[in-house]
Motif scaffolding. Structure first.
Motif, PDB file in Angstrom:
ATOM      1  N   UNK A  56       0.916  -1.351   0.019  1.00 26.01           N
ATOM      2  CA  UNK A  56      -0.087  -0.076   0.207  1.00 26.01           C
ATOM      3  C   UNK A  56       0.771   1.217   0.047  1.00 26.01           C
ATOM      4  N   UNK A  57       2.084   1.239   0.134  1.00 23.37           N
ATOM      5  CA  UNK A  57       2.841   2.496   0.391  1.00 23.37           C
ATOM      6  C   UNK A  57       4.136   2.380  -0.943  1.00 23.37           C
ATOM      7  N   UNK A  58       4.933   3.255  -0.636  1.00 28.83           N
ATOM      8  CA  UNK A  58       6.162   3.388  -1.454  1.00 28.83           C
ATOM      9  C   UNK A  58       6.936   1.946  -1.297  1.00 28.83           C
ATOM     10  N   UNK A  59       7.709   1.719  -2.087  1.00 27.24           N
ATOM     11  CA  UNK A  59       8.709   0.578  -2.030  1.00 27.24           C
ATOM     12  C   UNK A  59       9.880   1.009  -1.067  1.00 27.24           C
ATOM     13  N   UNK A  60       9.752   0.299   0.065  1.00 28.32           N
ATOM     14  CA  UNK A  60      11.236   0.886   0.911  1.00 28.32           C
ATOM     15  C   UNK A  60      12.481   0.628   0.086  1.00 28.32           C
ATOM     16  N   UNK A  61      13.371   1.237   0.666  1.00 31.08           N
ATOM     17  CA  UNK A  61      14.908   0.986   0.106  1.00 31.08           C
ATOM     18  C   UNK A  61      15.283  -0.364   0.420  1.00 31.08           C
ATOM     19  N   UNK A  62      15.012  -0.834   1.563  1.00 30.39           N
ATOM     20  CA  UNK A  62      15.353  -2.156   2.015  1.00 30.39           C
ATOM     21  C   UNK A  62      14.826  -3.513   0.952  1.00 30.39           C
ATOM     22  N   UNK A  63      13.696  -2.987   0.501  1.00 30.15           N
ATOM     23  CA  UNK A  63      13.220  -4.065  -0.466  1.00 30.15           C
ATOM     24  C   UNK A  63      13.430  -3.655  -1.870  1.00 30.15           C
ATOM     25  N   UNK A  64      14.314  -2.687  -2.233  1.00 31.04           N
ATOM     26  CA  UNK A  64      14.560  -2.725  -3.498  1.00 31.04           C
ATOM     27  C   UNK A  64      14.189  -1.194  -4.178  1.00 31.04           C
ATOM     28  N   UNK A  65      13.691  -0.499  -3.279  1.00 25.95           N
ATOM     29  CA  UNK A  65      13.313   0.998  -3.803  1.00 25.95           C
ATOM     30  C   UNK A  65      14.368   1.849  -4.182  1.00 25.95           C
TER      31      UNK A  65
ATOM     32  N   UNK B 255      12.828 -17.666  -8.260  1.00 21.89           N
ATOM     33  CA  UNK B 255      13.262 -17.589  -6.700  1.00 21.89           C
ATOM     34  C   UNK B 255      14.043 -16.035  -6.673  1.00 21.89           C
ATOM     35  N   UNK B 256      13.898 -15.884  -5.501  1.00 17.84           N
ATOM     36  CA  UNK B 256      14.282 -14.391  -4.872  1.00 17.84           C
ATOM     37  C   UNK B 256      15.425 -13.768  -5.761  1.00 17.84           C
ATOM     38  N   UNK B 257      16.363 -14.745  -5.906  1.00 17.47           N
ATOM     39  CA  UNK B 257      17.828 -13.821  -6.551  1.00 17.47           C
ATOM     40  C   UNK B 257      17.963 -13.564  -8.010  1.00 17.47           C
ATOM     41  N   UNK B 258      16.607 -13.719  -8.354  1.00 20.14           N
ATOM     42  CA  UNK B 258      16.268 -13.230  -9.917  1.00 20.14           C
ATOM     43  C   UNK B 258      15.530 -11.956  -9.776  1.00 20.14           C
ATOM     44  N   UNK B 259      14.948 -11.617  -8.458  1.00 23.09           N
ATOM     45  CA  UNK B 259      14.344 -10.470  -8.362  1.00 23.09           C
ATOM     46  C   UNK B 259      14.982  -9.288  -7.984  1.00 23.09           C
ATOM     47  N   UNK B 260      15.845  -8.459  -8.894  1.00 27.58           N
ATOM     48  CA  UNK B 260      16.912  -7.647  -8.396  1.00 27.58           C
ATOM     49  C   UNK B 260      16.250  -6.287  -7.996  1.00 27.58           C
ATOM     50  N   UNK B 261      16.751  -5.757  -7.117  1.00 32.41           N
ATOM     51  CA  UNK B 261      16.434  -4.594  -6.320  1.00 32.41           C
ATOM     52  C   UNK B 261      17.241  -3.383  -7.001  1.00 32.41           C
ATOM     53  N   UNK B 262      16.909  -2.081  -6.964  1.00 29.82           N
ATOM     54  CA  UNK B 262      17.414  -0.896  -7.375  1.00 29.82           C
ATOM     55  C   UNK B 262      17.910  -1.046  -8.734  1.00 29.82           C
ATOM     56  N   UNK B 263      16.994  -1.450  -9.669  1.00 31.55           N
ATOM     57  CA  UNK B 263      17.036  -1.581 -11.333  1.00 31.55           C
ATOM     58  C   UNK B 263      17.212  -0.253 -11.882  1.00 31.55           C
ATOM     59  N   UNK B 264      18.080   0.029 -12.754  1.00 30.80           N
ATOM     60  CA  UNK B 264      18.336   1.247 -13.303  1.00 30.80           C
ATOM     61  C   UNK B 264      18.521   1.131 -14.986  1.00 30.80           C
TER      62      UNK B 264
END
Ligand SMILES: Nc1nc2c(c(=O)[nH]1)N[C@H]1C(S)=C(S)[C@@H](COP(=O)(O)O)O[C@H]1N2
Ligand SMILES: [Mo]
Length: 253
Positions: A195-204, A214-223
């Motif tokens: 319901x909120x912004x994506x927090x930094x810890x979860x990849x925001x 699996x989790x390791x393919x779900x990359x955070x901080x994608x640019x």
């Protein structure tokens, strides 16, 4: 549900039997059909090649399980990210990621740089799905984002594109998916959570959410995203930084 053609079934069955018996080079047959994972090399690649091919032939459009609101985890676990935070990333953090961009180019008609607000304006989809780490833990959350397919419609991939490759700015990790996963309705460029912004810890501010992998393919901080017909020349050509560390490219669940 789409029915599987008899031909595909026969091929899958034949490859499984012959592969298990070690009789034929499965990856050679698979490459005719375009269903060989980029890390399909040598003896250990055989299992992954068969799993990937079987999943593509038998259930190419299957979806990950979605849960009710009541199942959202109270304390989701943000895994740590290793290595120093690059200067660029710190600058974006101090600007609340207002100037964060996602570049999408390679084999596309219209290369585009999107800000997170551009993406938010383009489309919104949400799902309550599980992140499953290969180390054994998992949690359920609501993920909100722009479907990858919406972004692809904008940039227009060119034939014969085969892979979508994506990079994390925070630690340089990168990975890739085939076009079936790229176009899958559950594949999101995620900017919101519970319901909120994506927090930094979860990849925001921006995370690739692929609930079927699996989790390791779900990359955070994608640019950065590049569309390509071949993994040659990208890292060691095996499709993922994780593969170079010994993980398998296909991590379907
Ligand atoms: N950029 C980046 N993305 C990453 C990782 C990472 O170290 N760096 N870890 C991955 C792994 S191994 C898992 S299991 C999930 C964990 O997601 P979570 O932090 O939301 O629990 O993120 C994935 N995405
Ligand atoms: Mo993980």
């Amino acid at each position: 549900m789409k029915s599987v053609s008899r031909r595909s079934m026969l091929w899958g069955g034949a490859a499984a039997v012959a592969g298990a018996a070690g009789l034929i080079d499965v990856s050679r047959i698979g490459s005719h059909c375009g269903i060989v994972p980029p890390d399909s090399t040598g003896f250990y690649g055989l299992g992954e090649t068969l799993t990937y091919a079987a999943s593509r032939l038998i259930a190419p459009r299957s979806s990950a399980r979605e849960f009710s609101h009541a199942r959202i985890s109270e304390k989701p676990f943000a895994n740590s990210t290793y290595g120093p935070i690059p200067d660029d990333f710190e600058r974006h953090q101090s600007e609340d990621f207002r100037n964060w961009t996602l570049s999408v180019d390679g084999m596309v008609m219209h290369p585009v740089k999107f800000t997170v607000s551009d993406l938010k304006a383009m489309g919104r989809s949400s799902q309550i799905t599980e992140v499953a780490c290969e180390e054994g833990w998992s949690y359920i959350a609501e993920w909100i984002g722009t479907p990858m397919s919406t972004v692809l419609r904008e940039v227009q991939p060119l034939a014969p594109v085969r892979y979508l490759v994506y990079w994390s700015m925070r630690d340089g990790l990168w990975d890739s998916i085939d076009m079936l996963d790229a176009q899958h309705p559950q594949t999101l460029l995620t900017w919101g959570m519970n319901g909120g912004e994506l927090p930094y810890g979860f990849g925001g501010p921006l995370r690739v959410r692929l609930p079927k992998q699996l989790g390791y393919r779900n990359l955070k901080y994608v640019h950065k995203i590049v569309l390509t017909d071949s993994m040659k020349g990208i890292g060691k050509g095996l499709g993922s930084a994780s593969v170079e560390e010994g993980y398998s490219w296909w991590a379907g669940i």
